[in-house]
Design an enzyme around this catalytic site. Structure first.
Site, PDB file in Angstrom:
ATOM      1  N   LEU A  18      27.922 -17.623  53.178  1.00 31.32           N
ATOM      2  CA  LEU A  18      27.167 -17.360  51.951  1.00 31.32           C
ATOM      3  C   LEU A  18      28.104 -17.012  50.794  1.00 31.32           C
ATOM      4  CD1 LEU A  18      24.026 -15.300  53.053  1.00 31.32           C
ATOM      5  CD2 LEU A  18      24.183 -17.716  52.468  1.00 31.32           C
ATOM      6  N   CYS A 382      56.633 -27.284  50.222  1.00 29.08           N
ATOM      7  CA  CYS A 382      57.105 -26.867  51.544  1.00 29.08           C
ATOM      8  C   CYS A 382      57.364 -28.097  52.411  1.00 29.08           C
ATOM      9  CB  CYS A 382      56.125 -25.876  52.155  1.00 29.08           C
ATOM     10  SG  CYS A 382      56.914 -24.811  53.349  1.00 29.08           S
ATOM     11  N   MET A 385      58.206 -30.895  50.300  1.00 26.33           N
ATOM     12  CA  MET A 385      59.583 -30.910  49.810  1.00 26.33           C
ATOM     13  C   MET A 385      60.512 -31.473  50.900  1.00 26.33           C
ATOM     14  SD  MET A 385      62.363 -28.401  50.236  1.00 26.33           S
ATOM     15  CE  MET A 385      63.794 -27.888  49.310  1.00 26.33           C
ATOM     16  N   HIS A 519      55.397 -21.849  48.369  1.00 25.38           N
ATOM     17  CA  HIS A 519      54.003 -22.231  48.117  1.00 25.38           C
ATOM     18  C   HIS A 519      53.546 -21.668  46.770  1.00 25.38           C
ATOM     19  CE1 HIS A 519      52.858 -23.943  52.033  1.00 25.38           C
ATOM     20  NE2 HIS A 519      53.774 -23.117  52.522  1.00 25.38           N
ATOM     21  N   GLU A 521      51.088 -22.366  45.059  1.00 29.19           N
ATOM     22  CA  GLU A 521      49.623 -22.250  44.933  1.00 29.19           C
ATOM     23  C   GLU A 521      49.123 -20.827  45.179  1.00 29.19           C
ATOM     24  OE1 GLU A 521      51.271 -23.828  47.286  1.00 29.19           O
ATOM     25  OE2 GLU A 521      50.196 -23.961  49.197  1.00 29.19           O
TER      26      GLU A 521
HETATM   27  N1  GLN Z   1      56.583 -27.168  59.078  1.00 22.49           N
HETATM   28  C1  GLN Z   1      57.514 -26.776  58.067  1.00 22.49           C
HETATM   29  C2  GLN Z   1      58.311 -25.548  58.459  1.00 22.49           C
HETATM   30  O1  GLN Z   1      57.934 -24.816  59.337  1.00 22.49           O
HETATM   31  C3  GLN Z   1      56.824 -26.566  56.740  1.00 22.49           C
HETATM   32  C4  GLN Z   1      55.850 -25.452  56.756  1.00 22.49           C
HETATM   33  C5  GLN Z   1      54.945 -25.473  55.565  1.00 22.49           C
HETATM   34  O2  GLN Z   1      54.752 -26.502  54.922  1.00 22.49           O
HETATM   35  N2  GLN Z   1      54.348 -24.358  55.266  1.00 22.49           N
HETATM   36  O3  GLN Z   1      59.328 -25.262  57.873  1.00 22.49           O
END
Ligand code: GLN
Length: 547
Positions: A18, A382, A385, A519, A521
């Protein structure tokens, strides 16, 4: 805990989903908008100690705080709505509570007594609530699960007791329920709400305010009916109407008088709410001038709830550019050389998000190649990249079969690998890692400093040299190949202060191509869109206007 701290407990009834998290975050915003200091805590009834190891498909995104706690995605909502920085103490699970009680029992702290749910577990829960009470005017505590679940009972008992502990004037209970509209009867039905409140009262909690989730406004008559059956005032029945955009929720609550009711009940003196910025934000979001298509290339199963923060950050990037952001989800495991162009040609920008495991990896690398060669704005986060570095190594720097050791341990060019030893800026000590430590809990987690290099896309976005971003990964850029990759044209535009950890890479002869190890975001806010998302959307918009 200061004497003046007030507590709001938010429970949910009838069914899950909800939007208790959003409701709690919105209540937080309403109180902050009146000049009060607020924090929010989530109590989760499941037994996992933290959500770090939980399947994101089942549980949604794992959100990471500055202090490196892997938390429930609701903490992401909280941080996007209120200004408080959350961390370790803002998320407790049944597992975490039992863990500490059992540890104490083993140490003999209960002096041989029988350890029981009441009072030992409930005391531990109450202690965890008090942990976040320092220096704030109001603590909002969201109880996960639905009233009637067996699992939530100890939490409900603890919050019931809490009111007696800190005084009646300092605690209110807000219950979120559903008032469905039944088409065949052309009527909104109150029975589920009545039952849910009855259940809540049977465990000793009388809700003070009801938030009724519904697709249309409740009439005064209906509010009166609910009030009568549920033993609350008519004014305390609030329409929590469905909205197109989540940032509208607090505005509806405010319009329904929720803020006033809360401060009255808690006897708090506060100024009138200032929500102009928020109103403007919602207007911009609902009526954008432009529109842009972004392809998110990820694992099929991850492509929904598991990217909550990512989707929000993209929409924030849209707000900054007065643009709607249309997301095109692309399952990377179905991408091939043959369908690459037809799948991605509509995308004005391509984003490869974070992820784990080998599935669909080659498809992601293909998407990077397409973005690089066709000059489509690219953003790799991450794992994204990592994909960018691997693609560049293979196809530009002539390192055939280059890979990350997460996917191929025998690759001749392990451009992404497990770094054996490095200085950790967060723990302030040398950290070590090898294959045997490659399990949960050994990730680089939380906020790390990064130094941005001038004259780069990264600097153009951040406009400052020293930044801090949140991480959640094990694998890193391999410095052994740094020179070769740089010589071939890869630009390292952000590193750790000691320059050992590569945090941002980008390309020069491209409109916008950037990969970051962190990250971003997790740090984007609707009123403060993240610079990288802002710039990525800007570049994608520019690309969309190209002939
Ligand atoms: N799998 C990758 C690592 O462990 C990237 C992890 C991710 O994208 N958060 O480094």
């Amino acid at each position: 805990m200061s004497d003046a701290t007030k507590y709001i407990f938010v429970t949910g009834g009838v069914l899950s989903s909800l939007g208790k998290g959003l409701a709690s975050a919105s209540i937080g915003l309403l109180l902050e908008s009146r000049g009060l200091s607020v924090t929010i805590q989530k109590l989760d009834p499941y037994i996992n100690v933290d959500p770090g190891t939980m399947n994101p498909f089942q549980h949604g995104e794992v959100y990471v705080t500055d202090d490196g706690t892997e938390t429930d995605l609701d903490l992401g909502h909280y941080e996007r709505f209120i200004s408080a920085k959350l961390g370790h103490d803002n998320n407790f699970t049944t597992g975490k509570i039992y863990n500490s009680v059992i540890t104490k029992e083993r140490k003999g702290e209960y002096l041989g007594g029988t350890v029981q749910v009441i009072p030992h577990i409930t005391d531990e829960i109450k202690k965890s609530i008090r942990l976040v009470s320092n220096d704030v005017d109001v603590v909002i505590v969201e109880i996960g699960g639905t009233i009637g679940d067996i699992e939530s009972l100890p939490f409900l008992e603890a919050i019931r007791q809490f009111r007696s502990d800190v005084g009646k004037n300092n605690v209110i209970y807000i219950h979120l329920t559903l008032v469905p509209y039944i088409k065949t009867a052309c009527e909104q039905k109150t029975k589920p709400t009545q039952h849910s409140v009855k259940e809540l009262r049977s465990i000793g909690i009388q809700p003070d305010i009801l938030l009724c989730r519904t697709d249309r406004y409740l009439s005064p008559e209906l509010k009166a009916k609910i009030a009568l059956f549920c033993n609350v005032d008519d004014n305390d029945v609030i329409t929590a109407k469905d909205v197109d955009c989540i940032y509208e929720v607090p505005l509806i609550y405010n319009q329904e008088g929720l803020g006033n009711r809360i401060i009255k009940k808690l006897n708090i003196w506060a100024r009138a709410p200032r929500l102009e910025d928020w109103q403007e934000l919602v207007d911009r979001l609902k009526h954008p001038r432009f529109s842009v298509n972004i392809a998110i290339v990820g694992k099929y199963v991850d492509l929904t709830e598991s990217y909550k923060s990512l989707n929000e950050a993209l929409s924030h990037g849209g707000i900054a550019n007065d643009s709607r952001v249309n997301l095109i989800y692309v399952d990377s495991s179905s991408l091939t050389e043959e369908n690459l162009e037809s799948t991605l040609e509509k995308a004005d920008g391509i984003l490869v998000p974070g992820g784990f495991g080998s599935r669909g990896i080659e498809g992601k690398i293909l998407a990077v190649k397409y973005a690089r060669e066709n000059k489509v704005p690219f953003f790799g986060i991450c794992l994204g990249m990592h994909m960018a570095v691997i693609e560049f190594a293979r196809h530009v720097a002539a390192m055939e079969d280059a890979h990350g050791t997460e996917f191929d341990i025998n690759t001749p060019y392990p451009v992404i690998y497990l770094m054996k030893e490095w200085y950790d800026e967060r723990t302030k000590k040398m950290e070590k890692r090898d294959l045997s430590s490659d399990k949960g809990g050994t990730m680089r987690l939380g906020a790390y400093p990064c130094v941005v290099v001038s004259d780069t896309l990264a600097m153009n976005a951040y406009r400052e040299e020293n930044i801090s971003e949140r991480h959640r990964h094990r694998y890193e850029f391999n410095n052994q190949y740094r020179k070769t990759l740089e010589d071939a044209g890869l630009v390292v535009s952000g590193t750790s202060p000691d320059e050992e950890l590569v945090e941002i890479v980008e390309l020069r002869d491209h409109p916008w191509f950037l990969g970051c190890q962190f990250h971003p975001e997790f740090k984007s806010r609707p009123l403060h869109p993240h610079p990288l998302f802002r710039e990525f959307i800007k570049a994608s918009l520019k690309n969309s206007r190209k002939e």
